[in-house]
Design an enzyme around this catalytic site. Structure first.
Site, PDB file in Angstrom:
ATOM      1  N   HIS A  42      -0.546   0.901  -3.277  1.00 19.68           N
ATOM      2  CA  HIS A  42      -1.494   1.338  -4.309  1.00 19.68           C
ATOM      3  C   HIS A  42      -0.879   2.457  -5.133  1.00 19.68           C
ATOM      4  O   HIS A  42       0.030   3.172  -4.684  1.00 19.68           O
ATOM      5  CB  HIS A  42      -2.816   1.797  -3.687  1.00 19.68           C
ATOM      6  N   CYS A  43      -1.369   2.585  -6.390  1.00 20.64           N
ATOM      7  CA  CYS A  43      -0.985   3.710  -7.250  1.00 20.64           C
ATOM      8  C   CYS A  43      -2.199   4.622  -7.371  1.00 20.64           C
ATOM      9  O   CYS A  43      -3.085   4.593  -6.514  1.00 20.64           O
ATOM     10  CB  CYS A  43      -0.506   3.201  -8.604  1.00 20.64           C
ATOM     11  N   ALA A  44      -2.295   5.402  -8.408  1.00 22.93           N
ATOM     12  CA  ALA A  44      -3.397   6.357  -8.549  1.00 22.93           C
ATOM     13  C   ALA A  44      -4.741   5.680  -8.763  1.00 22.93           C
ATOM     14  O   ALA A  44      -5.787   6.217  -8.376  1.00 22.93           O
ATOM     15  CB  ALA A  44      -3.113   7.308  -9.708  1.00 22.93           C
ATOM     16  N   ARG A 102      -4.974   1.747  -8.834  1.00 25.08           N
ATOM     17  CA  ARG A 102      -4.998   0.299  -8.571  1.00 25.08           C
ATOM     18  C   ARG A 102      -4.445  -0.062  -7.203  1.00 25.08           C
ATOM     19  O   ARG A 102      -3.474   0.538  -6.732  1.00 25.08           O
ATOM     20  CB  ARG A 102      -4.171  -0.430  -9.643  1.00 25.08           C
TER      21      ARG A 102
END
Length: 458
Positions: free
Chosen positions: A25-27, A29
């Protein structure tokens, strides 16, 4: 919000546990690599509580949750799916295996240049500060403060081959510190530093029948990319044949010597020719295509984003900065990005569905901050006509910034954050950027209303 329940709902809609290869995951998504993206039910996933959009892009299926939510969903998801948490390198490799050769090449360049962005941005801002100090005569040009800031601002470009060598070796499967050594060889003090000394003439050395120009590669991009690629191939080949007992001694020693000779004799000069050729072609299109070039590039950029090939542009922009000291491509890309935000904002205003509004507004705002995937895949492309409207806005904004010669002194930032790397090039440059920004956003917003997109039924 019940994160375990969300995870349980997601797994069957993603094709089951057996269809999930990797997840991270990113910030904002959840990013998944699936065996078959077609098995993912994007529309049903978007109806799950907390989901603000779902789309497939660049070898990943991405689900937008937002900051503060995505990390909690991720933790519940990996537990429910029985997946080991976060090996970033394995995830990146899984992504690349799903891509076509062109997209894979673009992703490789992106992985090399994205980690270097903070150094380039810092140097760009320092150069801007230095320019303001000189223009407004805040300090004398021979003052210690000015001299020190000049050192700080140019350092990243002087050692750019070392930074790229480290990052590229990691991506190509070599030893990062050997990649840095290759960059060090190419920027050694014994070689004339051509960075900022266009008229300087180097001495020549005669070796093995070659006349070697004793000139360094400070501020270049293509030569170190080629050298590090060859170095990684040599190193990996040696590791297969050299006994483990002497590998630590033999492999680095032979790799550096062999690649060093190849680089100085052949790769360096060839890389410079390729880099100069790319810059020459771009300059020709930019100067003779004028506003028409901006119109075309600004209009098509978002379509390029869909393919994922835009990741390779960082390398081209870094080369422009190294050769010219400015980046005239990034303002065009920025116009395309903020236009997507303008179209997304129009969808928010015009939409009657609460779910659409919840997705459109934050997605549009993220586009103004330089992150366009949520608004492209979650909103505009979904309804098609807003995406076309955004292309119109990007084209008009792109034409304006090219016509007025807007440039940046770094790469990696678009939208509102890009003001930081546009302003150092002068007040006029900043004003034209802001005008182009307004043209792109307003024209995309209006075009979305004129094209009358049809919202899907509940």
């Amino acid at each position: 919000m019940n994160y375990e329940h969300i995870a349980k709902q997601l797994i069957p809609l993603l094709g089951g546990k057996e269809n999930i290869i990797s997840v991270t995951h990113c910030a904002t998504r959840l990013r998944l690599v699936l065996k078959d993206d077609k098995k993912a039910e994007a529309k049903d996933i978007e109806n799950i509580e907390g989901v603000k959009g779902a789309f497939s892009s660049s070898g990943q299926f991405q689900i937008i949750f937002g900051t503060g939510v995505v990390n909690k969903v991720y933790e519940a998801f990996v537990r429910e799916a029985g997946i080991q948490q976060g090996d970033a390198d394995a995830h990146q490799e899984a992504i690349k295996q799903k891509m076509n050769p062109l997209a894979r090449f673009a992703k490789t360049l992106s992985n090399i240049f994205v980690p270097i962005i903070p150094a380039i941005v810092a140097s760009g801002l320092l150069m801007g500060l230095l320019g303001m100090m000189k223009a407004f005569k805040w300090v004398a040009a021979d003052s210690p403060l000015y001299i020190l800031l000049d050192m700080f601002s140019s350092a990243a470009f002087i050692i750019l081959p070392i930074l790229i060598g480290f990052s590229a070796a990691k991506e190509f499967g070599g030893t990062p510190f050997l990649g840095a050594v290759m960059g060090g060889i190419m920027t050694h003090p014994a070689l004339l530093n051509p960075w900022g000394l266009a008229e300087a003439k180097p001495n020549y050395m005669h070796f093995l029948g070659f006349d070697i120009a004793m000139v360094g590669y400070q501020g270049t991009v293509v030569p170190i990319l080629l050298a590090t690629y060859v170095m990684s191939k040599v190193e990996r080949g040696l590791r297969k044949v050299v006994p483990h007992a002497v590998s630590l001694l033999v492999v680095p020693f032979v790799t550096v010597i062999l690649t060093g000779f190849i680089t100085i004799l052949a790769i360096g000069p060839l890389g410079n020719l390729l880099g100069d050729g790319i810059t020459t072609v771009l300059n020709f299109v930019y100067h003779y295509g004028g506003a028409l070039a901006g119109l075309i590039f600004g209009g098509l950029y978002s379509m390029i984003v869909i393919t994922g090939v835009h990741h390779s542009f960082h390398a081209i922009e870094a080369n422009l900065l190294a050769k010219l000291g400015v980046n005239y491509l990034l303002p065009i890309w920025s116009m395309a990005n903020v236009a997507q935000g303008g179209a997304g904002l129009a969808v928010f205003v015009k939409s009657k569905r609460t779910k659409t509004k919840e997705i459109a507004l934050p997605a549009a705002l993220s586009a103004f901050l330089g992150i366009t995937e949520p608004v492209i895949f979650g909103v505009n492309l979904k309804y098609r006509k807003p995406f076309i409207a955004a292309a119109i806005g990007g084209a008009l904004g792109g034409a304006y910034v090219v016509f007025t010669n807007v440039v940046a002194n770094a790469y990696g930032l678009t939208g509102i954050p890009m003001i930081a790397i546009v302003a150092p090039e002068g007040l006029t440059n900043l004003m034209h950027y802001l005008i182009g920004f307004a043209i792109a956003v307003v024209s995309a917003f209006v075009a979305t209303f004129l094209l009358k997109f049809r919202e899907e039924e509940e």
